[in-house]
Design a protein around this motif. Sequence first.
Motif, PDB file in Angstrom:
ATOM      1  N   LEU A 131      68.631 -72.463  55.943  1.00  0.00           N
ATOM      2  CA  LEU A 131      67.539 -71.914  55.100  1.00  0.00           C
ATOM      3  C   LEU A 131      66.566 -72.953  54.715  1.00  0.00           C
ATOM      4  N   GLY A 132      66.444 -73.918  55.332  1.00  0.00           N
ATOM      5  CA  GLY A 132      65.378 -75.037  55.292  1.00  0.00           C
ATOM      6  C   GLY A 132      65.512 -75.888  54.001  1.00  0.00           C
ATOM      7  N   ALA A 133      66.667 -75.905  53.454  1.00  0.00           N
ATOM      8  CA  ALA A 133      66.709 -77.028  52.291  1.00  0.00           C
ATOM      9  C   ALA A 133      68.115 -77.813  52.540  1.00  0.00           C
ATOM     10  N   CYS A 134      67.990 -78.503  53.784  1.00  0.00           N
ATOM     11  CA  CYS A 134      69.256 -79.128  54.335  1.00  0.00           C
ATOM     12  C   CYS A 134      69.869 -80.251  53.585  1.00  0.00           C
ATOM     13  N   SER A 135      68.826 -80.996  52.929  1.00  0.00           N
ATOM     14  CA  SER A 135      69.235 -82.056  52.170  1.00  0.00           C
ATOM     15  C   SER A 135      69.768 -81.915  50.833  1.00  0.00           C
ATOM     16  N   TYR A 136      69.821 -80.492  50.429  1.00  0.00           N
ATOM     17  CA  TYR A 136      69.797 -80.145  48.989  1.00  0.00           C
ATOM     18  C   TYR A 136      70.987 -79.257  48.996  1.00  0.00           C
ATOM     19  N   GLY A 137      71.604 -78.709  49.923  1.00  0.00           N
ATOM     20  CA  GLY A 137      72.782 -77.803  50.246  1.00  0.00           C
ATOM     21  C   GLY A 137      73.812 -78.089  49.105  1.00  0.00           C
ATOM     22  N   PRO A 138      74.900 -76.921  49.025  1.00  0.00           N
ATOM     23  CA  PRO A 138      74.771 -75.767  49.836  1.00  0.00           C
ATOM     24  C   PRO A 138      73.468 -74.857  49.393  1.00  0.00           C
ATOM     25  N   ALA A 139      72.862 -74.299  50.037  1.00  0.00           N
ATOM     26  CA  ALA A 139      71.704 -73.441  49.838  1.00  0.00           C
ATOM     27  C   ALA A 139      72.040 -72.081  49.702  1.00  0.00           C
ATOM     28  N   LEU A 140      71.527 -71.300  48.841  1.00  0.00           N
ATOM     29  CA  LEU A 140      71.903 -69.967  48.698  1.00  0.00           C
ATOM     30  C   LEU A 140      70.469 -69.189  48.431  1.00  0.00           C
ATOM     31  N   CYS A 141      70.289 -67.965  48.858  1.00  0.00           N
ATOM     32  CA  CYS A 141      69.084 -67.279  48.604  1.00  0.00           C
ATOM     33  C   CYS A 141      69.630 -65.993  48.189  1.00  0.00           C
ATOM     34  N   VAL A 142      68.817 -65.035  47.293  1.00  0.00           N
ATOM     35  CA  VAL A 142      69.046 -63.854  46.961  1.00  0.00           C
ATOM     36  C   VAL A 142      67.916 -63.116  47.145  1.00  0.00           C
ATOM     37  N   TYR A 143      67.746 -61.707  47.333  1.00  0.00           N
ATOM     38  CA  TYR A 143      66.848 -60.758  47.589  1.00  0.00           C
ATOM     39  C   TYR A 143      67.184 -59.570  46.862  1.00  0.00           C
ATOM     40  N   ARG A 144      66.293 -59.177  45.963  1.00  0.00           N
ATOM     41  CA  ARG A 144      66.498 -57.683  45.403  1.00  0.00           C
ATOM     42  C   ARG A 144      65.417 -57.088  44.728  1.00  0.00           C
ATOM     43  N   GLU A 145      65.520 -55.836  44.476  1.00  0.00           N
ATOM     44  CA  GLU A 145      64.462 -55.125  43.969  1.00  0.00           C
ATOM     45  C   GLU A 145      64.843 -55.209  42.375  1.00  0.00           C
TER      46      GLU A 145
END
Length: 115
Positions: free
Chosen positions: A59-73
């Motif tokens: 997700l492009g945040a490799c030095s700061y993981g674990p990375a998580l993103c969430v999408y919602r309406e």
Amino acid sequence: MATPKYFPTAGHLLVCQGPNCQARGSAPLYQALWRALDQGHLAYYKSGGNVRLTESGCLGACSYGPALCVYREHGGKLEQGWYAGVDFPLALALAQAVHQGAELPEDRRYGPDGG
Ligand code: FES
């Protein structure tokens, strides 16, 4: 032609399984979150559940993981939440916020709609 069953969801969480996040524990994090969603009937395929959870690539945040993103309406628009240094309590709080339609946590949030 037959079509797949469509499961409406309140949001979609993606937990990075890239090599850097895996080195920081993203695999057991994903498994623990999956178990919690399943057992708590939050998972989209359970009665009353509406949270979709999948693994993702980097997700492009490799030095700061674990990375998580969430999408919602949310609030009539597509909302995205990006999180770094995610542990199980934060991941579960995110899933619960999505399930309940509540505001996403600000803790460790970065990106366009957050800190
Ligand atoms: S490996 Fe997870 S953000 Fe790059």
